[in-house]
Design a protein around this motif. Structure first.
Motif, short mmCIF file in Angstrom:
data_model
loop_
_atom_site.label_atom_id
_atom_site.label_comp_id
_atom_site.label_asym_id
_atom_site.label_seq_id
_atom_site.Cartn_x
_atom_site.Cartn_y
_atom_site.Cartn_z
N ARG A 186 1.02 -1.19 -0.44
CA ARG A 186 0.28 -0.05 0.08
C ARG A 186 0.84 0.99 0.03
NH1 ARG A 186 -3.58 -3.50 2.86
NH2 ARG A 186 -3.10 -2.71 5.07
N ARG A 187 2.22 1.19 0.89
CA ARG A 187 2.48 2.37 0.74
C ARG A 187 3.64 2.53 -0.30
NH1 ARG A 187 4.49 0.43 5.97
NH2 ARG A 187 6.50 -0.02 4.90
N THR A 188 4.17 1.29 -1.18
CA THR A 188 5.01 1.94 -1.88
C THR A 188 4.58 1.20 -4.05
OG1 THR A 188 6.26 0.63 -0.21
CG2 THR A 188 7.47 0.40 -2.58
N HIS A 189 3.48 0.25 -3.99
CA HIS A 189 3.26 0.68 -5.58
C HIS A 189 2.52 1.30 -6.29
CE1 HIS A 189 -0.13 -1.55 -8.04
NE2 HIS A 189 0.60 -2.48 -8.01
N HIS A 190 2.59 2.49 -6.03
CA HIS A 190 2.60 3.82 -6.46
C HIS A 190 3.61 4.43 -7.32
CE1 HIS A 190 3.81 6.48 -4.09
NE2 HIS A 190 3.96 5.87 -2.73
N LYS A 191 4.10 3.80 -6.40
CA LYS A 191 5.92 4.57 -7.36
C LYS A 191 6.32 3.26 -8.49
CE LYS A 191 7.66 5.26 -3.22
NZ LYS A 191 9.27 5.62 -1.73
N LEU A 192 5.80 2.11 -8.97
CA LEU A 192 5.83 1.26 -10.10
C LEU A 192 4.79 1.95 -10.79
CD1 LEU A 192 7.30 -1.21 -11.44
CD2 LEU A 192 5.62 -2.74 -9.70
N MET A 193 3.58 2.14 -10.21
CA MET A 193 2.77 2.03 -11.37
C MET A 193 3.22 3.90 -11.60
SD MET A 193 0.30 -0.09 -11.54
CE MET A 193 2.09 -1.60 -10.99
N ALA A 194 3.39 4.38 -11.42
CA ALA A 194 4.54 6.12 -11.10
C ALA A 194 5.40 6.03 -12.89
CB ALA A 194 4.40 6.67 -10.64
N ALA A 195 5.89 4.93 -12.62
CA ALA A 195 7.15 4.35 -13.70
C ALA A 195 6.36 3.72 -14.44
CB ALA A 195 8.31 4.18 -12.83
N PHE A 196 5.76 3.04 -14.49
CA PHE A 196 5.56 2.77 -15.57
C PHE A 196 4.64 3.73 -16.72
CE2 PHE A 196 4.65 -1.61 -14.28
CZ PHE A 196 6.35 -2.37 -14.15
N LEU A 214 15.00 0.62 -12.79
CA LEU A 214 13.60 0.27 -12.61
C LEU A 214 13.58 0.26 -11.38
CD1 LEU A 214 10.42 1.15 -12.88
CD2 LEU A 214 10.58 -1.72 -13.57
N ARG A 215 13.96 -0.41 -11.15
CA ARG A 215 14.78 -1.13 -9.23
C ARG A 215 14.72 0.02 -8.74
NH1 ARG A 215 18.79 -2.45 -6.91
NH2 ARG A 215 19.98 -3.89 -8.88
N GLU A 216 16.14 0.46 -9.14
CA GLU A 216 16.56 1.77 -8.00
C GLU A 216 15.44 2.45 -8.24
OE1 GLU A 216 20.01 2.46 -10.03
OE2 GLU A 216 21.36 0.97 -9.23
N LEU A 217 14.58 2.89 -9.23
CA LEU A 217 13.76 4.26 -9.05
C LEU A 217 12.14 4.14 -8.31
CD1 LEU A 217 12.51 7.16 -10.03
CD2 LEU A 217 12.10 5.42 -11.68
N VAL A 218 12.33 2.87 -8.14
CA VAL A 218 11.03 1.97 -7.11
C VAL A 218 11.35 1.91 -5.83
CG1 VAL A 218 9.11 0.62 -7.67
CG2 VAL A 218 9.65 1.83 -9.35
N ASP A 219 11.97 0.74 -5.64
CA ASP A 219 12.83 0.01 -4.33
C ASP A 219 13.95 -0.10 -4.43
OD1 ASP A 219 11.70 -0.77 -1.79
OD2 ASP A 219 10.30 -2.67 -2.86
N PRO A 220 14.60 -0.23 -4.58
CA PRO A 220 16.05 -0.41 -4.30
C PRO A 220 16.34 -1.56 -4.01
CG PRO A 220 15.95 2.16 -4.07
CD PRO A 220 14.71 1.38 -4.11
N ASP A 221 15.96 -2.17 -2.78
CA ASP A 221 16.23 -3.38 -1.84
C ASP A 221 14.89 -4.44 -2.65
OD1 ASP A 221 17.97 -1.92 -0.90
OD2 ASP A 221 17.37 -1.17 0.95
N ASN A 222 14.74 -4.00 -3.31
CA ASN A 222 13.07 -5.37 -3.96
C ASN A 222 13.54 -5.72 -5.64
OD1 ASN A 222 11.25 -6.96 -4.47
ND2 ASN A 222 9.73 -5.36 -4.01
N GLU A 223 14.58 -7.05 -5.41
CA GLU A 223 15.13 -7.44 -6.46
C GLU A 223 14.07 -8.04 -7.72
OE1 GLU A 223 18.09 -10.94 -5.95
OE2 GLU A 223 19.07 -9.73 -4.83
N ARG A 224 12.68 -8.19 -6.57
CA ARG A 224 11.61 -8.71 -7.47
C ARG A 224 11.08 -7.21 -9.09
NH1 ARG A 224 7.84 -12.65 -4.13
NH2 ARG A 224 8.83 -13.92 -3.71
N VAL A 225 11.10 -6.44 -8.28
CA VAL A 225 11.13 -5.05 -9.53
C VAL A 225 11.67 -5.58 -10.20
CG1 VAL A 225 11.23 -2.90 -10.17
CG2 VAL A 225 9.99 -3.86 -7.79
N GLU A 226 13.00 -5.77 -10.06
CA GLU A 226 13.94 -5.78 -11.36
C GLU A 226 14.00 -6.97 -12.81
OE1 GLU A 226 18.62 -6.73 -12.13
OE2 GLU A 226 18.37 -5.86 -10.64
#
Length: 207
Positions: free
Chosen positions: A41-51, A101-113
């Motif tokens: 809920r706190r972070t997902h919007h960052k990925l959607m913004a990048a897309f 994308l990972r560094e922009l959205v959630d740097p420690d989350n390898e699943r974004v990459e």
């Protein structure tokens, strides 16, 4: 009654990010990328913004006039598709978009990459087509046919111009909608490590 559709502009960015965030909070792929619900809920919007920003830069976003649904499209050319994270055509190391994308959205989350790499590696090459990257309908408006109307809006042009279309369904259930619109499963799933499957689908133009 038909759905009024327009091309979104930069002034619609906040609305589109919110639509995507709300529509995909409970999506199985989003749940795999961000397993903890509160963190999602706190972070997902960052990925959607990048897309959203990526498609504003290189593609087109169609928006229902009342703001209840949007579709993110890229026109992929027929020449060799340069995959995200791959070497550039000249053989030099190009910018690794998956890492970026990972560094922009959630740097420690390898699943974004990981999701970015898998989608890029699975993307069909060599044939010009329209790529439906994402489609979102406000949760309170789902089931009204808004998503299908947005997709048909582009597929009608694909049929006129003889263009195929491609997407990745994020669940087996959602493939049924796309099948009704003429898409077919490509027989090769994208399997997320210890997670759900995605279903690449292709549609040949109708004469």
């Amino acid at each position: 009654m038909g759905v009024a559709i327009r091309v979104a502009g930069e002034g619609d960015r906040e609305l589109i990010v919110r639509l995507l965030d709300e529509a995909f909070q409970d999506d199985p792929v989003s749940g795999w990328i961000f397993p903890d619900a509160e963190y999602r809920r706190r972070t997902h919007h960052k990925l959607m913004a990048a897309f959203t920003d990526s498609v504003f830069a290189d593609g087109r976003i169609d928006l229902a006039e009342d703001g209840a649904a949007c579709a993110l499209w890229l026109s992929v050319p027929g020449e060799a598709h340069v995959k995200k994270g791959a070497e550039g055509e000249d053989g030099t190391e190009g910018e690794d978009e998956a890492v970026g994308l990972r560094e922009l959205v959630d740097p420690d989350n390898e699943r974004v990459e990981t999701i970015a790499r898998l989608m890029a590696e699975g993307h069909p090459a060599g044939t010009a087509h329209e790529y439906l990257w994402m489609i979102a309908v406000a949760p309170a408006r789902q089931g009204e046919g808004l998503g299908a109307a947005l997709i048909r809006h582009v597929l009608e042009r694909c049929d006129r111009e003889g263009l195929p279309a491609y997407l990745e369904a994020s669940s087996e259930r959602s493939t049924k909608l796309y099948e009704r619109l003429g898409y077919s499963f490509t027989d090769n799933t994208l399997d997320l490590p210890d997670g759900p499957r995605m279903y690449p689908m292709w549609r040949e133009p109708r004469s």
